[in-house]
Design a protein around this motif. Structure first.
Motif, PDB file in Angstrom:
ATOM      1  N   UNK A  42       0.850  -1.187   0.000  1.00 52.23           N
ATOM      2  CA  UNK A  42       0.000   0.000   0.000  1.00 52.23           C
ATOM      3  C   UNK A  42       0.892   1.245   0.000  1.00 52.23           C
ATOM      4  N   UNK A  43       0.721   2.130  -0.983  1.00 53.59           N
ATOM      5  CA  UNK A  43       1.550   3.351  -1.003  1.00 53.59           C
ATOM      6  C   UNK A  43       1.393   4.182   0.271  1.00 53.59           C
ATOM      7  N   UNK A 100      -2.138  -8.112  -0.089  1.00 57.43           N
ATOM      8  CA  UNK A 100      -3.137  -7.272   0.599  1.00 57.43           C
ATOM      9  C   UNK A 100      -3.295  -7.718   2.052  1.00 57.43           C
ATOM     10  N   UNK A 101      -3.228  -9.011   2.268  1.00 55.48           N
ATOM     11  CA  UNK A 101      -3.283  -9.543   3.631  1.00 55.48           C
ATOM     12  C   UNK A 101      -1.990  -9.175   4.364  1.00 55.48           C
ATOM     13  N   UNK A 156      -6.392   4.309  11.032  1.00 56.21           N
ATOM     14  CA  UNK A 156      -7.115   4.925   9.920  1.00 56.21           C
ATOM     15  C   UNK A 156      -6.820   4.191   8.613  1.00 56.21           C
ATOM     16  N   UNK A 157      -5.559   3.833   8.392  1.00 52.47           N
ATOM     17  CA  UNK A 157      -5.197   3.060   7.201  1.00 52.47           C
ATOM     18  C   UNK A 157      -5.908   1.709   7.181  1.00 52.47           C
ATOM     19  N   UNK A 164     -10.308  -4.001   4.381  1.00 53.67           N
ATOM     20  CA  UNK A 164     -11.345  -4.385   3.410  1.00 53.67           C
ATOM     21  C   UNK A 164     -10.694  -5.060   2.204  1.00 53.67           C
ATOM     22  N   UNK A 165      -9.583  -4.529   1.736  1.00 54.02           N
ATOM     23  CA  UNK A 165      -8.880  -5.148   0.600  1.00 54.02           C
ATOM     24  C   UNK A 165      -8.353  -6.527   0.968  1.00 54.02           C
TER      25      UNK A 165
END
Length: 167
Positions: A42-43, A100-101, A156-157, A164-165
């Motif tokens: 994730x950037x 993503x996990x 927050x991230x 969710x991703x």
């Protein structure tokens, strides 16, 4: 020196020992963060971890300042707690193939580190005040505030899309 060894007789001794403990922890975190940054996809997570790396360098400088203000030797003592948290983070990251996990796992691991630091800095602030070292407490409070802010950003991230991703 163990936490409850004969070398710790006073709250001042305990304060210095805790400074040495968190100093070691911050140095270990500086060593671990680049690996987390490299693995993150994730950037926003990468950027957040890079930003926190810079903050962690400042945390080390502040601790050195507190050692000097308090007239104590700048020294680290091994902290099994942070070693365990970092070891667990590495184990989990090594077991996750889905990127993503993996980002969700990195956030969880980073939050475990932040929570550890918040407890240590909160305690140090309280002890510094009890010892009449408001000057030291003020410096330590800056770091405590940054650790709390880092935890909020990670949360927050996580809640803003990473979890969710991962699902």
């Amino acid at each position: 020196m163990g936490l409850f060894s004969k070398d710790i007789k006073t709250l001042d001794d305990l304060f210095v020992h805790q400074l040495q403990d968190v100093y070691y922890a911050e140095k270990q975190i500086l060593s671990a963060l680049p690996k987390m940054i490299e693995k993150a996809t994730s950037p926003q997570l990468k950027q957040g971890l890079q930003s926190h790396y810079g903050e962690t360098e400042e945390h080390v400088r502040r601790l050195e300042q507190v050692f000097q203000m308090h007239g104590a030797e700048i020294k680290a003592v091994k902290c099994p707690a942070i070693n365990g948290i970092i070891e667990e983070a590495n184990d989990v990251a090594g077991d996750v193939d889905d990127k993503k996990v993996l980002d969700a796992a990195i956030i969880a691991s980073a939050q475990a580190v932040e929570h550890y630091e918040m407890t240590r800095y909160g305690t140090l602030v309280a002890w510094a005040r009890q010892l009449g070292r408001n000057d030291c407490a003020t410096v330590l409070e800056k770091t405590l505030a940054e650790e709390k802010a880092a935890d909020r950003k990670l949360n927050t991230l996580a809640e803003g899309g990473v979890n969710q991703q991962a699902a």
